[in-house]
Design a protein around this motif. Structure first.
Motif, PDB file in Angstrom:
ATOM      1  N   GLU A 138    -102.651  22.024-100.043  1.00 38.71           N
ATOM      2  CA  GLU A 138    -101.468  21.548-100.772  1.00 38.71           C
ATOM      3  C   GLU A 138    -100.468  20.937 -99.796  1.00 38.71           C
ATOM      4  O   GLU A 138    -100.366  21.343 -98.645  1.00 38.71           O
ATOM      5  CB  GLU A 138    -100.810  22.707-101.514  1.00 38.71           C
ATOM      6  N   GLY A 139     -99.734  19.947-100.279  1.00 34.67           N
ATOM      7  CA  GLY A 139     -98.658  19.369 -99.497  1.00 34.67           C
ATOM      8  C   GLY A 139     -99.095  18.347 -98.458  1.00 34.67           C
ATOM      9  O   GLY A 139     -98.282  17.915 -97.653  1.00 34.67           O
ATOM     10  N   VAL A 140    -100.383  17.988 -98.447  1.00 33.42           N
ATOM     11  CA  VAL A 140    -100.880  16.993 -97.501  1.00 33.42           C
ATOM     12  C   VAL A 140    -101.395  15.811 -98.319  1.00 33.42           C
ATOM     13  O   VAL A 140    -102.178  15.987 -99.247  1.00 33.42           O
ATOM     14  CB  VAL A 140    -102.022  17.545 -96.625  1.00 33.42           C
ATOM     15  N   TRP A 141    -100.950  14.612 -97.963  1.00 31.70           N
ATOM     16  CA  TRP A 141    -101.431  13.437 -98.661  1.00 31.70           C
ATOM     17  C   TRP A 141    -102.826  13.106 -98.161  1.00 31.70           C
ATOM     18  O   TRP A 141    -103.026  12.791 -96.982  1.00 31.70           O
ATOM     19  CB  TRP A 141    -100.492  12.247 -98.453  1.00 31.70           C
ATOM     20  N   ILE A 142    -103.791  13.219 -99.059  1.00 28.13           N
ATOM     21  CA  ILE A 142    -105.173  12.893 -98.734  1.00 28.13           C
ATOM     22  C   ILE A 142    -105.636  11.871 -99.760  1.00 28.13           C
ATOM     23  O   ILE A 142    -105.961  12.208-100.891  1.00 28.13           O
ATOM     24  CB  ILE A 142    -106.068  14.147 -98.746  1.00 28.13           C
TER      25      ILE A 142
END
Length: 154
Positions: A138-142
C-alpha cells in the motif's frame, strides 16, 4: 554521504564477459540510500532471449520487473549480464521467468517483487508468465506493466 556504497562493485565501469549460463552470472547489489522511502523500481527487457530446451531454437520475451526495495538495490549492469546469460540457456518460458524472479527475490530481499514474462508466440501460442512475492504494498505507486495482450494480426 561519506560511505562509498559502490566500492564493492566489480562489473560496473569495465569490460565484462557475458556469462554462458545463469548459474555463472554474478548479481551485484548496493545499499539503498533511500531505504526509509517505499518506492517502485522497474526494469524492462524488451529483447530477452533464451533457447527452447527441446529444439534449441531461440525464444523471445518482453520482461517487466518491478520491485519495492528494502535494504538493497540491484546493480543494473549485473542484472543485464544475468538476463543475457539466458541467451544460451535451454529452459521453458515458465522456468526462465520464475528463475529470474526467485533469484532476485532471494538476493535482494525486497519488500515486494513481481515479474511479467510476455513471451512471443511459438507454435502459434503466446505464453505469458507472472509471479509476485506477495500482495502489492500500500502507498506505493506501481503502474500497470503496459504490455498489451498478444492479439496477432487482428
Amino acid at each position: 554521504m561519506s560511505e562509498n556504497i559502490y566500492k564493492d562493485l566489480k562489473q560496473l565501469g569495465g569490460a565484462s564477459d557475458l556469462p554462458q549460463h545463469p548459474e555463472e552470472a554474478v548479481l551485484e547489489r548496493v545499499k539503498n540510500p533511500q531505504a526509509e522511502v517505499a518506492y517502485n523500481v522497474r526494469f524492462v527487457a524488451p529483447e530477452f532471449t533464451s533457447l527452447c530446451p527441446m529444439t534449441g531454437q531461440p525464444d523471445f520475451a518482453h520482461l517487466v520487473i518491478d520491485y519495492v526495495p528494502g535494504e538493497w538495490l540491484v546493480e543494473s549492469k549485473s542484472l543485464k549480464l544475468f538476463l543475457g546469460s539466458f541467451r544460451n540457456h535451454g529452459a521453458f518460458h515458465e522456468d526462465c521467468t520464475i528463475t529470474i524472479a526467485r533469484r532476485l527475490a532471494e538476493f535482494l530481499d525486497p519488500q515486494w517483487l513481481r515479474i511479467g514474462g510476455y513471451w512471443y508466440p511459438r507454435g502459434g501460442i503466446p505464453i505469458d508468465v507472472f509471479y509476485q512475492t506477495g500482495p502489492m504494498p500500500e502507498g506505493v505507486w506501481i503502474p500497470d506493466q503496459g504490455v498489451a495482450p498478444y492479439r496477432g494480426r487482428g
